[in-house]
Design a protein around this motif. Structure first.
Motif, mmCIF file in Angstrom:
data_model
loop_
_atom_site.group_PDB
_atom_site.id
_atom_site.type_symbol
_atom_site.label_atom_id
_atom_site.label_comp_id
_atom_site.label_asym_id
_atom_site.label_seq_id
_atom_site.Cartn_x
_atom_site.Cartn_y
_atom_site.Cartn_z
ATOM 1 N N PHE A 15 0.852 -1.193 0.000
ATOM 2 C CA PHE A 15 0.000 0.000 0.000
ATOM 3 C C PHE A 15 0.889 1.245 0.000
ATOM 4 O O PHE A 15 1.102 1.866 1.042
ATOM 5 C CB PHE A 15 -0.919 0.018 1.228
ATOM 6 C CG PHE A 15 -1.847 -1.162 1.297
ATOM 7 C CD1 PHE A 15 -2.926 -1.258 0.436
ATOM 8 C CD2 PHE A 15 -1.640 -2.173 2.223
ATOM 9 C CE1 PHE A 15 -3.783 -2.350 0.495
ATOM 10 C CE2 PHE A 15 -2.502 -3.264 2.294
ATOM 11 C CZ PHE A 15 -3.574 -3.361 1.423
ATOM 12 N N PRO A 16 1.403 1.644 -1.163
ATOM 13 C CA PRO A 16 2.291 2.811 -1.219
ATOM 14 C C PRO A 16 1.560 4.092 -0.816
ATOM 15 O O PRO A 16 0.334 4.201 -0.940
ATOM 16 C CB PRO A 16 2.743 2.859 -2.682
ATOM 17 C CG PRO A 16 1.774 2.020 -3.433
ATOM 18 C CD PRO A 16 1.181 1.048 -2.470
ATOM 19 N N ASP A 17 2.334 5.055 -0.355
ATOM 20 C CA ASP A 17 1.763 6.333 0.076
ATOM 21 C C ASP A 17 0.920 6.989 -1.008
ATOM 22 O O ASP A 17 -0.115 7.596 -0.715
ATOM 23 C CB ASP A 17 2.860 7.296 0.530
ATOM 24 C CG ASP A 17 3.443 6.911 1.883
ATOM 25 O OD1 ASP A 17 2.762 6.178 2.644
ATOM 26 O OD2 ASP A 17 4.567 7.340 2.184
ATOM 27 N N THR A 18 1.341 6.873 -2.257
ATOM 28 C CA THR A 18 0.570 7.488 -3.340
ATOM 29 C C THR A 18 -0.819 6.884 -3.452
ATOM 30 O O THR A 18 -1.791 7.593 -3.693
ATOM 31 C CB THR A 18 1.300 7.352 -4.692
ATOM 32 O OG1 THR A 18 1.552 5.970 -4.955
ATOM 33 C CG2 THR A 18 2.606 8.127 -4.698
ATOM 34 N N LEU A 19 -0.921 5.584 -3.237
ATOM 35 C CA LEU A 19 -2.218 4.905 -3.265
ATOM 36 C C LEU A 19 -3.084 5.353 -2.097
ATOM 37 O O LEU A 19 -4.257 5.687 -2.273
ATOM 38 C CB LEU A 19 -2.034 3.387 -3.239
ATOM 39 C CG LEU A 19 -3.299 2.561 -2.987
ATOM 40 C CD1 LEU A 19 -4.324 2.784 -4.094
ATOM 41 C CD2 LEU A 19 -2.957 1.095 -2.839
ATOM 42 N N LEU A 20 -2.500 5.360 -0.913
ATOM 43 C CA LEU A 20 -3.261 5.746 0.276
ATOM 44 C C LEU A 20 -3.725 7.199 0.194
ATOM 45 O O LEU A 20 -4.877 7.506 0.521
ATOM 46 C CB LEU A 20 -2.411 5.520 1.529
ATOM 47 C CG LEU A 20 -2.018 4.065 1.799
ATOM 48 C CD1 LEU A 20 -1.103 3.986 3.012
ATOM 49 C CD2 LEU A 20 -3.234 3.180 1.963
ATOM 50 N N THR A 21 -2.861 8.075 -0.262
ATOM 51 C CA THR A 21 -3.210 9.494 -0.378
ATOM 52 C C THR A 21 -4.321 9.690 -1.404
ATOM 53 O O THR A 21 -5.291 10.406 -1.149
ATOM 54 C CB THR A 21 -1.972 10.325 -0.764
ATOM 55 O OG1 THR A 21 -0.993 10.167 0.270
ATOM 56 C CG2 THR A 21 -2.311 11.788 -0.937
ATOM 57 N N ALA A 22 -4.188 9.060 -2.565
ATOM 58 C CA ALA A 22 -5.203 9.198 -3.615
ATOM 59 C C ALA A 22 -6.547 8.641 -3.149
ATOM 60 O O ALA A 22 -7.600 9.247 -3.390
ATOM 61 C CB ALA A 22 -4.741 8.498 -4.885
ATOM 62 N N LEU A 38 -16.143 5.780 -9.920
ATOM 63 C CA LEU A 38 -15.272 6.113 -11.056
ATOM 64 C C LEU A 38 -13.938 6.685 -10.586
ATOM 65 O O LEU A 38 -12.887 6.381 -11.162
ATOM 66 C CB LEU A 38 -15.980 7.085 -12.003
ATOM 67 C CG LEU A 38 -17.168 6.504 -12.766
ATOM 68 C CD1 LEU A 38 -17.856 7.602 -13.582
ATOM 69 C CD2 LEU A 38 -16.764 5.340 -13.643
ATOM 70 N N ALA A 39 -13.959 7.487 -9.533
ATOM 71 C CA ALA A 39 -12.718 8.048 -8.996
ATOM 72 C C ALA A 39 -11.836 6.950 -8.397
ATOM 73 O O ALA A 39 -10.610 6.964 -8.577
ATOM 74 C CB ALA A 39 -13.027 9.119 -7.956
ATOM 75 N N LEU A 40 -12.451 5.993 -7.712
ATOM 76 C CA LEU A 40 -11.676 4.867 -7.174
ATOM 77 C C LEU A 40 -11.125 4.001 -8.310
ATOM 78 O O LEU A 40 -9.995 3.507 -8.224
ATOM 79 C CB LEU A 40 -12.527 4.031 -6.220
ATOM 80 C CG LEU A 40 -12.839 4.698 -4.880
ATOM 81 C CD1 LEU A 40 -13.927 3.921 -4.141
ATOM 82 C CD2 LEU A 40 -11.582 4.832 -4.027
ATOM 83 N N ASN A 41 -11.898 3.841 -9.374
ATOM 84 C CA ASN A 41 -11.403 3.103 -10.540
ATOM 85 C C ASN A 41 -10.196 3.812 -11.154
ATOM 86 O O ASN A 41 -9.243 3.162 -11.593
ATOM 87 C CB ASN A 41 -12.501 2.932 -11.590
ATOM 88 C CG ASN A 41 -13.527 1.897 -11.191
ATOM 89 O OD1 ASN A 41 -13.311 1.093 -10.293
ATOM 90 N ND2 ASN A 41 -14.666 1.925 -11.860
ATOM 91 N N ALA A 42 -10.237 5.135 -11.179
ATOM 92 C CA ALA A 42 -9.108 5.905 -11.716
ATOM 93 C C ALA A 42 -7.865 5.722 -10.854
ATOM 94 O O ALA A 42 -6.745 5.621 -11.374
ATOM 95 C CB ALA A 42 -9.484 7.385 -11.825
ATOM 96 N N HIS A 82 -2.522 2.887 -10.654
ATOM 97 C CA HIS A 82 -1.608 1.952 -9.998
ATOM 98 C C HIS A 82 -1.603 0.617 -10.756
ATOM 99 O O HIS A 82 -1.575 -0.463 -10.155
ATOM 100 C CB HIS A 82 -1.984 1.789 -8.526
ATOM 101 C CG HIS A 82 -1.699 3.013 -7.721
ATOM 102 N ND1 HIS A 82 -2.581 4.060 -7.644
ATOM 103 C CD2 HIS A 82 -0.609 3.373 -7.016
ATOM 104 C CE1 HIS A 82 -2.046 5.019 -6.904
ATOM 105 N NE2 HIS A 82 -0.841 4.624 -6.508
ATOM 106 N N ASP A 83 -1.693 0.730 -12.074
ATOM 107 C CA ASP A 83 -1.603 -0.422 -12.973
ATOM 108 C C ASP A 83 -2.666 -1.487 -12.713
ATOM 109 O O ASP A 83 -2.432 -2.680 -12.912
ATOM 110 C CB ASP A 83 -0.205 -1.051 -12.922
ATOM 111 C CG ASP A 83 0.877 -0.077 -13.343
ATOM 112 O OD1 ASP A 83 0.627 0.705 -14.286
ATOM 113 O OD2 ASP A 83 1.961 -0.089 -12.728
ATOM 114 N N GLY A 84 -3.829 -1.069 -12.234
ATOM 115 C CA GLY A 84 -4.927 -2.004 -12.001
ATOM 116 C C GLY A 84 -4.701 -2.946 -10.843
ATOM 117 O O GLY A 84 -5.397 -3.954 -10.712
ATOM 118 N N ALA A 85 -3.748 -2.621 -10.002
ATOM 119 C CA ALA A 85 -3.410 -3.519 -8.897
ATOM 120 C C ALA A 85 -3.604 -2.866 -7.534
ATOM 121 O O ALA A 85 -3.138 -3.385 -6.529
ATOM 122 C CB ALA A 85 -1.969 -3.981 -9.033
#
Length: 83
Positions: free
Chosen positions: A5-12, A44-48, A53-56
């Motif tokens: 769970f990288p910071d970029t994922l958590l922040t987004a 849709l925002a969560l899908n983005a 994150h490469d669909g992962a």
């Protein structure tokens, strides 16, 4: 855990959910069309975020937890989210 769970994922993800939470007040008095638009927007925002994150970003368990969170948040704000 940071690799999973990288910071970029958590922040987004937090930003998307914060925006969703900001749209909840008063939604209990809105029509179905508005409620569905808000739900569609957060999905849709969560899908983005996932695509960024490469669909992962979100596996099945995480997706189910996010759906439960959305449903519970609507319920807590007086919105009947049942079909």
């Amino acid at each position: 855990m940071a690799g999973l769970f990288p910071d970029t994922l958590l922040t987004a993800t937090d930003e998307v959910l914060d925006t969703f939470e900001g749209e909840l007040p008063g939604l209990d008095e809105a029509g179905d069309e508005k409620v569905f638009a808000v739900v569609e927007s957060v999905v849709l925002a969560l899908n983005a975020v996932d695509e960024a994150h490469d669909g992962a970003a979100f596996e099945t368990d995480e997706r189910e937890m996010l759906c439960d969170y959305i449903d519970q948040s609507l319920t807590e704000h007086g919105v009947d989210a049942s079909p």
